[in-house]
Design an enzyme around this catalytic site. Structure first.
Site: not given
Ligand code: PEP
Length: 255
Positions: A9-11, A96, A98, A168, A174, A214, A235-236
């Site tokens: 997920n590049w956001k 999601h 966010e 999640e 994050g 994470s 994500g990251g």
């Molecule tokens: C996400 O936003 O879906 C996510 C899991 O982010 P991260 O891996 O950065 O925690």
């Protein structure tokens, strides 16, 4: 056996001009695992054409981070599932945290987006997960159970072929804090039991449940070894091809 699915997920992080390089680097770094693991990059909508072009001829799938439920109309800033399909993407994330936190997404709108995505033939990764306050108040099953029941209202067992659930925990996204494999497995098992109540045990066994929060190359193997953890939403670590590939390699080993 459920094929593991690892989706990035590049956001709001990668520009159109940067997209081809990242997709190509992911395809190259993960080619050895692509038969065992379903690999997806979910990008900002504006990056999709570049991502689809760069992914052509590779086994990397492309998706978006959201979709609207209407086919077209006066919905400034939104994109329809028909547009996503027309642009050549095959996946979409709905619900999601966010989107829920910053853009007023509710279980009801997640349900509309999820059903529209399935109807359009997209594979949808519908996110659920509790906040830290909800976990501390012992409300994990109540919250995740409600997100599933409302989010999947009027989804049929046949639709489940296009459904992936992403668990999640909001407190792990994050933040560098990962749920322990046991904490994650407990909720994944609860999600599968809830899916069994909604769709029957046989269908529930076929639905893939990703963990997100994470996930990194260093912790992916122990999470992905758990019975009900069928992949990751990343994500990251999806922004660096080597890290993303490290997670995909762990998924291939766990398959
Ligand atoms: C996400 O936003 O879906 C996510 C899991 O982010 P991260 O891996 O950065 O925690």
């Amino acid at each position: 056996m459920r094929k593991k699915i690892i989706a990035g997920n590049w956001k709001m992080n990668i520009k159109p001009s940067e997209t081809a390089a990242l997709v190509k680097a992911v395809a190259e770094a993960t080619a050895a695992f692509a038969d065992k693991v379903e690999i997806v990059c979910c990008t900002p909508a504006i990056d999709v054409p570049a991502a689809v072009a760069a992914a052509a001829g590779t086994k990397v799938g492309v998706g978006t981070e959201n979709c609207h439920w209407e086919d077209h109309g006066a919905y400034t800033g939104e994109i329809s599932t028909g547009m996503i399909v027309d642009a050549g993407a095959n996946y979409v994330i709905t619900g999601h945290s966010e989107r829920r936190q910053y853009f007023g997404e509710t279980d009801e709108t997640v349900n509309k987006r999820t059903r529209a995505a399935i109807a359009a033939g997209l594979t949808v990764m519908m996110c659920v997960g509790e906040t830290l306050a909800e976990r501390e108040a012992d409300l994990v099953e109540e919250v995740v159970g409600r997100q599933l029941k409302v989010g999947l209202k009027d989804v049929t067992p046949a639709d489940c072929a296009k459904l992936v659930i992403a668990y999640e925990p909001v407190w792990a996204i994050g933040t560098g804090k990962t749920a322990t494999p046991e904490q994650a497995q407990d909720v994944h098992a609860f999600i599968r039991a809830t899916l069994a109540k909604l769709f029957g045990a046989e269908t529930a066994e076929t639905v893939r449940i990703q963990y997100g929060g994470s996930m990194k190359p260093g912790n992916a193997a122990e999470l992905l070894a758990k019975r009900d953890i069928d992949g990751g939403l990343i994500g990251g670590a999806a922004l660096k091809a080597a890290d993303f590939a490290g997670i995909i390699s762990a998924a291939a080993a766990a398959q």
